[in-house]
Design an enzyme around this catalytic site. Structure first.
Site, PDB file in Angstrom:
ATOM      1  N   GLU A  91       0.824  -1.201   0.000  1.00  0.00           N
ATOM      2  CA  GLU A  91       0.000   0.000   0.000  1.00  0.00           C
ATOM      3  C   GLU A  91       0.863   1.257   0.000  1.00  0.00           C
ATOM      4  O   GLU A  91       1.982   1.269   0.505  1.00  0.00           O
ATOM      5  CB  GLU A  91      -0.915  -0.001   1.226  1.00  0.00           C
ATOM      6  CG  GLU A  91      -1.938  -1.120   1.139  1.00  0.00           C
ATOM      7  CD  GLU A  91      -2.901  -1.164   2.304  1.00  0.00           C
ATOM      8  OE1 GLU A  91      -4.067  -1.473   2.068  1.00  0.00           O
ATOM      9  OE2 GLU A  91      -2.485  -0.898   3.442  1.00  0.00           O
ATOM     10  N   CYS A 104       3.539   8.567   0.929  1.00  0.00           N
ATOM     11  CA  CYS A 104       4.092   7.647   1.913  1.00  0.00           C
ATOM     12  C   CYS A 104       4.331   6.310   1.198  1.00  0.00           C
ATOM     13  O   CYS A 104       3.378   5.652   0.785  1.00  0.00           O
ATOM     14  CB  CYS A 104       3.075   7.527   3.043  1.00  0.00           C
ATOM     15  SG  CYS A 104       3.566   6.431   4.352  1.00  0.00           S
ATOM     16  N   CYS A 111       7.131  -6.742   7.038  1.00  0.00           N
ATOM     17  CA  CYS A 111       8.245  -6.107   7.745  1.00  0.00           C
ATOM     18  C   CYS A 111       8.783  -7.099   8.762  1.00  0.00           C
ATOM     19  O   CYS A 111       8.024  -7.867   9.352  1.00  0.00           O
ATOM     20  CB  CYS A 111       7.749  -4.850   8.460  1.00  0.00           C
ATOM     21  SG  CYS A 111       9.053  -3.899   9.269  1.00  0.00           S
ATOM     22  N   CYS A 115       7.013  -4.837  15.340  1.00  0.00           N
ATOM     23  CA  CYS A 115       6.618  -3.886  16.385  1.00  0.00           C
ATOM     24  C   CYS A 115       5.192  -4.199  16.845  1.00  0.00           C
ATOM     25  O   CYS A 115       4.319  -4.494  16.030  1.00  0.00           O
ATOM     26  CB  CYS A 115       6.719  -2.452  15.875  1.00  0.00           C
ATOM     27  SG  CYS A 115       8.410  -2.010  15.423  1.00  0.00           S
ATOM     28  N   CYS A 118       2.029  -2.194  15.378  1.00  0.00           N
ATOM     29  CA  CYS A 118       1.976  -1.906  13.942  1.00  0.00           C
ATOM     30  C   CYS A 118       1.326  -3.055  13.169  1.00  0.00           C
ATOM     31  O   CYS A 118       1.699  -4.216  13.326  1.00  0.00           O
ATOM     32  CB  CYS A 118       3.392  -1.651  13.422  1.00  0.00           C
ATOM     33  SG  CYS A 118       3.444  -1.357  11.653  1.00  0.00           S
ATOM     34  N   CYS A 338      -0.884   6.060   9.760  1.00  0.00           N
ATOM     35  CA  CYS A 338       0.336   5.350  10.150  1.00  0.00           C
ATOM     36  C   CYS A 338       0.010   4.019  10.808  1.00  0.00           C
ATOM     37  O   CYS A 338      -0.825   3.961  11.706  1.00  0.00           O
ATOM     38  CB  CYS A 338       1.093   6.122  11.221  1.00  0.00           C
ATOM     39  SG  CYS A 338       1.755   7.651  10.692  1.00  0.00           S
TER      40      CYS A 338
END
Ligand code: SAH
Length: 345
Positions: A91, A104, A111, A115, A118, A338
């Site tokens: 995205e 962005c 990833c 985290c 996230c 975010c």
């Protein structure tokens, strides 16, 4: 499989042209056509037939396909779901400000940082994006604006804050930056590009040596080691004090700041004591703080603090004279804020 044209920076393109005895002017002609004018059709202007045929036969000019576009009803945020050649998805978000946009970009499918707050981190790492897949997000978003919001195709800032840890895919991200910066193409100003990291020190070293003018943002999120370990597992390997010490010794340009991002999570890191410790860690540095109220996603167990708590937190930081911005939650109605990006739609 043919190599993507969009994997080449300007000097790679010059090398290809020299090695194949083509006319040297083709490099600037092609960069101008594909990056300044952002044409995807074959370039036939000011270029020898030999070069046209050579590039046609040897290079791939396709870009990531736009699978779905989500337009926010609240603001003018646009989220794109891209489908890559191997069917993986990433995205990209266009964030509006004064009829211009920040983009962005994603740097990985998933990833590896894991985290706890996230959405992307929950998916694990599938693979790195290539330079062409990074540059392609920008070109496709620009073209979408040119078609759907004509006159608004002005993307002024590029932030690597989408899916992935950009410093964990340094080679591809660096080359994408070089392409964005090239005067022959999109000619983005170096101060308009920001790379955001969870604090991956090997990547920070390469950033400071190889693309030092590109801005840096550090996801800090807690000044206390134990809490930061809980939020950002790589803090155990690369602890915050080492990351900050490393960043402190990097020479910055006069007007360059490091942005410190701080997600505010209700009853976890939003107390005045957290703000005081954060302020004392960053006071006196060339620092900006971005306070990001936690954005919820399906299955998340954290919550965002109330607005007055957020403002109290900022008030403490103000006493340390650190410029602090409370970041809005643009695009949260389409899960484009975010930490809300994922690859599974
Ligand atoms: N891996 C990089 C870049 C991707 S995340 C990094 O860690 O910086 C971009 C920013 O969004 C980071 O500051 C990240 O901490 C923040 N973020 C992630 N999940 C979030 C969430 N649920 N709510 C608010 N911000 C989030």
């Amino acid at each position: 499989m043919k190599q993507s044209f969009y994997d080449l920076n300007y000097s790679d393109l010059e090398t290809v042209i020299n090695q194949n005895n083509l006319n040297g002017s083709a490099a600037s002609v092609l960069f101008n056509w594909h990056y300044k004018k952002k044409e995807q059709t074959q370039c036939l202007d000011n270029i020898a037939k030999l070069a046209v045929d050579f590039f046609q036969n040897n290079f791939d000019f396709s870009l990531p396909e736009i699978d779905t576009v989500y337009e926010s009803n609240k603001d003018r945020t646009v989220k794109f779901l891209f489908k890559l050649k191997d069917a993986h998805k990433v995205e990209t978000v266009l964030i509006p400000f004064n009829n211009k946009y920040s983009i962005c970009l994603s740097s990985q499918v998933g990833c590896a940082m894991n985290c706890s707050f996230c959405f992307t981190g929950k998916q694990g790492l599938t693979r790195n994006l290539t330079t062409s897949e990074i540059v392609g997000q920008f070109l496709q978003a620009w073209r979408w604006l040119a078609t759907h919001r004509p006159g608004e195709e002005r993307i002024l800032n590029i932030v690597f804050m989408g899916q992935g840890e950009p410093l964990h895919n340094f080679d591809a991200v660096k080359k994408a930056c070089e392409i964005f910066l090239s005067k022959h193409g999109t000619s983005v100003g170096i101060q308009k590009i920001t790379i955001s990291t969870a604090g991956y020190i090997p990547g920070l070293k390469r950033w400071s040596e190889e693309i030092p003018g590109v801005n840096l943002a550090l996801s800090l999120h807690s000044p206390f080691e134990a809490k930061r370990n809980e939020l950002i597992p790589i803090n155990k390997k690369y602890p915050l004090d080492e990351v900050l010490t490393y960043i402190d010794q990097i020479p910055l340009n006069k007007k360059q700041f490091v942005t410190y991002e701080y997600i505010l999570i209700k009853d976890f890191n939003d107390a005045p004591g957290d703000a005081k410790k954060l302020g004392s860690l960053l006071a006196g540095k060339s620092a900006y703080i971005n306070l990001i109220p936690f954005n919820a996603f399906p299955g998340s167990h954290y919550q965002s603090p109330d607005l007055d708590k957020i403002e109290q937190f900022k008030a403490v930081l103000d006493t340390f004279k650190i410029p602090t911005l409370i970041r809005g939650t643009k695009g949260d109605d389409v899960l484009a804020a975010c930490g809300q990006l994922n690859s599974k739609n």
